[in-house]
Design an enzyme around this catalytic site. Structure first.
Site, mmCIF file in Angstrom:
data_model
loop_
_atom_site.group_PDB
_atom_site.id
_atom_site.type_symbol
_atom_site.label_atom_id
_atom_site.label_comp_id
_atom_site.label_asym_id
_atom_site.label_seq_id
_atom_site.Cartn_x
_atom_site.Cartn_y
_atom_site.Cartn_z
ATOM 1 N N HIS A 263 24.521 10.959 5.466
ATOM 2 C CA HIS A 263 23.695 10.158 6.379
ATOM 3 C C HIS A 263 22.628 9.432 5.589
ATOM 4 O O HIS A 263 22.073 9.975 4.614
ATOM 5 C CB HIS A 263 23.033 11.071 7.425
ATOM 6 C CG HIS A 263 22.471 10.326 8.599
ATOM 7 N ND1 HIS A 263 21.262 9.674 8.559
ATOM 8 C CD2 HIS A 263 22.959 10.116 9.850
ATOM 9 C CE1 HIS A 263 21.018 9.104 9.726
ATOM 10 N NE2 HIS A 263 22.033 9.352 10.515
ATOM 11 N N ASP A 321 28.232 12.238 13.860
ATOM 12 C CA ASP A 321 29.530 11.674 14.219
ATOM 13 C C ASP A 321 30.678 12.622 13.913
ATOM 14 O O ASP A 321 31.712 12.589 14.583
ATOM 15 C CB ASP A 321 29.761 10.356 13.471
ATOM 16 C CG ASP A 321 28.768 9.284 13.866
ATOM 17 O OD1 ASP A 321 28.667 9.016 15.072
ATOM 18 O OD2 ASP A 321 28.102 8.727 12.989
#
Length: 390
Positions: A263, A321
């Site tokens: 991320h 996700d």
């Protein structure tokens, strides 16, 4: 990078472009808060409706406030009939995010305007969008399967109503809780790409419909909301947990990445990932099929094993996700609708940010360094050569 004494930060990384009261991402320690409330407390304890209220009004609702809020959301879920009619004439092969973006923009056609052609951008319009976006997605899912859309119910939660409209069955408590937790976790994330796009659009005095349409267009990319669908594609490609390590080695040898891993902001594990992972495991046990969860878990383990062979001091972590994929798959959603589902949660944050931008607005207009040719004379047609030089 430095150009003529100026510092250029590609992607605006590390650049502070504004302030917000809505949420705070503390990437180094892996903490996310909504108006001061830790996501670790909100995810297991608060409903999406409570979180949406918190983002819009600044405080968690009292019982009477929550009841009124739920009632207003329920009353706004129906779509204008002309939009449903139009959706039935869209090619069945249309990408769900294209449909969602188009119909959200179309909602503005049914909203009254003032003498200057402006729509009202207030909390009631925000509620219209929060309420209607799940209806759009559920309706499109059924339309493209040659089924009639199911009208929303006013007595169900946002999560339960969506699953009801999607499948025609009232979900179990575990299924409702799984989707509700997902919506809570996705509700806001400070100045992410889609939220920033919404604020840029709102800063021009465009209305909330235009700003949310900008956000939806931005969310569609694989480097933002599209990553969940890409993560699901990965699960399908792997097929079985026993193949996880082989798959990781093949992907990394090609210089590619495992979608849903890593991320931009978090230097440790995404604080939302552990809640989604726990929900993925719980839901898979309830469904009696642990396949998607086990593949995801094996992929995360294999990624770190392979990485440590070359970079022993580095770890890679799942982001929100990654475990979205097994959760939404076990809820019966097709992979190409995952980004739309992301939007159904993030609309609460988008709405809050748009209203916050409008409350103390200044046009967002950054500058750029110029790297083209120096000023020169205009070249007449007869003197131009193929490469643009005389």
């Amino acid at each position: 990078m430095s150009t003529t004494g100026l510092v250029v930060d590609r992607g605006l990384e590390g650049v502070i472009v504004g302030s917000t009261l809505l949420s705070n991402v503390e990437g180094k320690i892996g903490r996310l808060t909504y108006r001061g409330y830790d996501i670790g407390d909100l995810a297991p304890n608060a409903t999406f409706e409570e979180v949406a209220y918190l983002l819009l009004f600044g405080h968690l609702p009292l019982a009477a406030e929550l009841e009124s809020f739920q009632r207003e959301l329920g009353s706004r879920r129906m779509l204008p009939e002309p939009l449903v009619y139009a959706m039935k004439r869209v090619p069945k092969t249309a990408w769900p995010m294209d449909v969602l973006r188009t119909v959200v923009s179309g909602l503005a056609l049914f909203s009254p305007v003032n003498v200057r052609g402006e729509h009202v951008s207030d909390v009631h319009t925000a509620l219209e969008l929060i309420a209607k976006m799940p209806t759009i997605l559920a309706a499109w899912d059924r339309i493209r399967r040659d089924l009639e859309p199911i009208e929303p119910r006013t007595d169900l939660s946002q999560a339960a109503n969506f699953l009801y409209m999607h499948s025609g069955k009232v979900p179990s408590d575990i299924e409702e809780d799984a989707l509700d937790t997902y919506l809570v976790l996705l509700a806001d994330h400070s100045f992410n790409a889609s939220t920033f796009a919404a604020r840029v659009t709102a800063s021009t005095h465009a209305d909330i419909y235009a700003a949310v349409t900008s956000a939806l267009a931005t969310l569609e990319g694989d480097l933002h909301g599209g990553a969940a669908s890409a993560a699901y594609t990965t699960l399908v490609e792997v097929g079985a947990s026993e193949r996880a390590e082989t798959y990781v080695r093949e992907v990394l040898s090609r210089g590619e990445r495992i979608m849903g891993m890593g991320h931009r902001e978090y230097k440790v594990r995404d604080p939302r990932a552990k809640h989604l992972e726990a929900m993925a495991e719980k839901l898979s046990d309830y469904k009696g099929d642990r396949r998607w969860y086990q593949i995801a878990r094996s992929l995360e383990d294999a990624s770190n094993k392979v990485l440590q062979e070359t970079k022993p001091d580095k770890k890679i972590y799942a982001n929100v996700d990654f475990y979205t994929a097994p959760v939404l798959a076990d809820l019966g959603l097709p992979g190409d609708e995952f980004t739309c589902m992301f939007a159904c949660g993030r609309i609460a944050g988008w709405a809050g940010h748009i209203l916050e931008q409008l409350s103390d607005n200044r046009l967002i207009r950054p500058q750029a360094t110029y790297g083209g040719p120096a000023p020169g004379p205009f070249i007449p047609m007869e003197k131009r050569s193929a490469n643009g030089q005389t």
